[in-house]
Scaffold this motif. Structure first.
Motif, PDB file in Angstrom:
ATOM      1  N   THR A  28     141.371  39.819   8.095  1.00  0.00           N
ATOM      2  CA  THR A  28     140.936  41.129   8.572  1.00  0.00           C
ATOM      3  C   THR A  28     141.073  41.178  10.086  1.00  0.00           C
ATOM      4  N   PHE A  29     142.208  41.682  10.515  1.00  0.00           N
ATOM      5  CA  PHE A  29     142.596  41.656  11.927  1.00  0.00           C
ATOM      6  C   PHE A  29     141.524  42.259  12.832  1.00  0.00           C
ATOM      7  N   SER A  30     140.937  43.360  12.407  1.00  0.00           N
ATOM      8  CA  SER A  30     139.996  44.081  13.272  1.00  0.00           C
ATOM      9  C   SER A  30     138.683  43.328  13.484  1.00  0.00           C
ATOM     10  N   ASN A  31     138.476  42.236  12.767  1.00  0.00           N
ATOM     11  CA  ASN A  31     137.272  41.422  12.949  1.00  0.00           C
ATOM     12  C   ASN A  31     137.450  40.311  13.979  1.00  0.00           C
ATOM     13  N   TYR A  32     138.670  40.158  14.481  1.00  0.00           N
ATOM     14  CA  TYR A  32     139.006  39.023  15.316  1.00  0.00           C
ATOM     15  C   TYR A  32     139.338  39.444  16.745  1.00  0.00           C
ATOM     16  N   LEU A  47     144.893  29.586  28.679  1.00  0.00           N
ATOM     17  CA  LEU A  47     144.586  30.952  28.257  1.00  0.00           C
ATOM     18  C   LEU A  47     145.186  31.942  29.245  1.00  0.00           C
ATOM     19  N   VAL A  48     145.856  32.955  28.710  1.00  0.00           N
ATOM     20  CA  VAL A  48     146.474  33.986  29.532  1.00  0.00           C
ATOM     21  C   VAL A  48     145.638  35.262  29.521  1.00  0.00           C
ATOM     22  N   ALA A  49     145.300  35.747  28.320  1.00  0.00           N
ATOM     23  CA  ALA A  49     144.581  37.012  28.212  1.00  0.00           C
ATOM     24  C   ALA A  49     143.876  37.097  26.870  1.00  0.00           C
ATOM     25  N   THR A  50     142.770  37.833  26.852  1.00  0.00           N
ATOM     26  CA  THR A  50     141.975  38.030  25.636  1.00  0.00           C
ATOM     27  C   THR A  50     141.590  39.489  25.511  1.00  0.00           C
ATOM     28  N   ILE A  51     141.531  39.966  24.272  1.00  0.00           N
ATOM     29  CA  ILE A  51     141.065  41.323  24.005  1.00  0.00           C
ATOM     30  C   ILE A  51     140.080  41.253  22.839  1.00  0.00           C
ATOM     31  N   THR A  52     138.978  41.991  22.944  1.00  0.00           N
ATOM     32  CA  THR A  52     137.973  41.959  21.894  1.00  0.00           C
ATOM     33  C   THR A  52     138.477  42.639  20.624  1.00  0.00           C
ATOM     34  N   ASN A  53     137.714  42.509  19.548  1.00  0.00           N
ATOM     35  CA  ASN A  53     138.203  42.949  18.244  1.00  0.00           C
ATOM     36  C   ASN A  53     138.482  44.444  18.169  1.00  0.00           C
ATOM     37  N   VAL A  54     137.729  45.247  18.915  1.00  0.00           N
ATOM     38  CA  VAL A  54     137.999  46.683  18.902  1.00  0.00           C
ATOM     39  C   VAL A  54     138.690  47.127  20.183  1.00  0.00           C
ATOM     40  N   THR A  58     138.848  43.368  27.966  1.00  0.00           N
ATOM     41  CA  THR A  58     139.948  42.436  28.157  1.00  0.00           C
ATOM     42  C   THR A  58     139.617  41.481  29.304  1.00  0.00           C
ATOM     43  N   ASN A  59     140.222  40.313  29.250  1.00  0.00           N
ATOM     44  CA  ASN A  59     140.089  39.345  30.335  1.00  0.00           C
ATOM     45  C   ASN A  59     141.424  38.670  30.566  1.00  0.00           C
ATOM     46  N   TYR A  60     141.667  38.288  31.822  1.00  0.00           N
ATOM     47  CA  TYR A  60     142.954  37.715  32.193  1.00  0.00           C
ATOM     48  C   TYR A  60     142.763  36.479  33.066  1.00  0.00           C
ATOM     49  N   VAL A  64     147.741  35.916  36.252  1.00  0.00           N
ATOM     50  CA  VAL A  64     148.497  37.033  35.672  1.00  0.00           C
ATOM     51  C   VAL A  64     147.837  38.387  35.904  1.00  0.00           C
ATOM     52  N   LYS A  65     146.659  38.403  36.519  1.00  0.00           N
ATOM     53  CA  LYS A  65     145.959  39.671  36.761  1.00  0.00           C
ATOM     54  C   LYS A  65     146.825  40.623  37.567  1.00  0.00           C
ATOM     55  N   GLY A  66     146.860  41.868  37.110  1.00  0.00           N
ATOM     56  CA  GLY A  66     147.650  42.878  37.790  1.00  0.00           C
ATOM     57  C   GLY A  66     149.107  42.905  37.375  1.00  0.00           C
ATOM     58  N   ARG A  67     149.558  41.887  36.622  1.00  0.00           N
ATOM     59  CA  ARG A  67     150.957  41.836  36.168  1.00  0.00           C
ATOM     60  C   ARG A  67     151.083  41.930  34.650  1.00  0.00           C
ATOM     61  N   PHE A  68     150.117  41.365  33.939  1.00  0.00           N
ATOM     62  CA  PHE A  68     150.155  41.344  32.466  1.00  0.00           C
ATOM     63  C   PHE A  68     149.088  42.270  31.916  1.00  0.00           C
ATOM     64  N   THR A  69     149.381  42.869  30.763  1.00  0.00           N
ATOM     65  CA  THR A  69     148.423  43.721  30.072  1.00  0.00           C
ATOM     66  C   THR A  69     148.405  43.367  28.590  1.00  0.00           C
ATOM     67  N   ILE A  70     147.218  43.055  28.076  1.00  0.00           N
ATOM     68  CA  ILE A  70     147.062  42.798  26.648  1.00  0.00           C
ATOM     69  C   ILE A  70     146.538  44.056  25.977  1.00  0.00           C
ATOM     70  N   SER A  71     147.055  44.344  24.784  1.00  0.00           N
ATOM     71  CA  SER A  71     146.593  45.496  24.025  1.00  0.00           C
ATOM     72  C   SER A  71     146.727  45.178  22.540  1.00  0.00           C
ATOM     73  N   ARG A  72     146.111  46.006  21.718  1.00  0.00           N
ATOM     74  CA  ARG A  72     146.186  45.782  20.280  1.00  0.00           C
ATOM     75  C   ARG A  72     146.220  47.105  19.551  1.00  0.00           C
ATOM     76  N   ASP A  73     146.805  47.072  18.363  1.00  0.00           N
ATOM     77  CA  ASP A  73     146.839  48.220  17.470  1.00  0.00           C
ATOM     78  C   ASP A  73     146.293  47.735  16.134  1.00  0.00           C
TER      79      ASP A  73
END
Length: 116
Positions: A28-32, A47-54, A58-60, A64-73
């Motif tokens: 269940t992807f949305s739980n992770y 560790l490069v970047a993290t995004i919470t389940n919803v 985000t944390n970087y 890589v701050k200011g250069r990388f962006t983590i996102s999820r669908d």
């Protein structure tokens, strides 16, 4: 069967951009919470970047701050890493990680090479 499949790696020139994708299945992807890690040649995984389940937080890594962006669908069970202004020191195998409590999964990685 749990799977995390990374894609989008390759060779890019310094200053260029790449977007990595990680397609998840079997849980269940949305739980992770989802993270990107990387392992440069001859070095430890970091560790490069993290995004919470919803996706609300985000944390970087400082590097890589200011250069990388983590996102999820969550509808597509996919997490992304947009990488801009790439530097040679960004060269590494990039891994996708899913974690919820004491349960975690890893992908097999995708190689990013930044070189002229």
């Amino acid at each position: 069967q749990v799977q995390l499949v990374e894609s989008g790696g390759g060779l890019v020139q310094p200053g260029g951009s790449l977007t990595l994708s990680c397609a998840a299945s079997g849980f269940t992807f949305s739980n992770y919470a989802m993270s990107w890690y990387r392992q440069p040649p001859g070095k430890k995984r970091e560790l490069v970047a993290t995004i919470t389940n919803v996706g609300g937080s985000t944390n970087y890594a400082d590097s890589v701050k200011g250069r990388f962006t983590i996102s999820r669908d969550n509808a597509k069970n996919t997490v992304y890493l947009q990488m801009n202004s790439l530097k040679p020191e960004d060269t590494a195998v990039y891994y996708c990680n899913a974690i919820s409590g004491y349960t975690y999964y890893w992908g097999k990685g995708t190689l990013v090479t930044v070189s002229s």
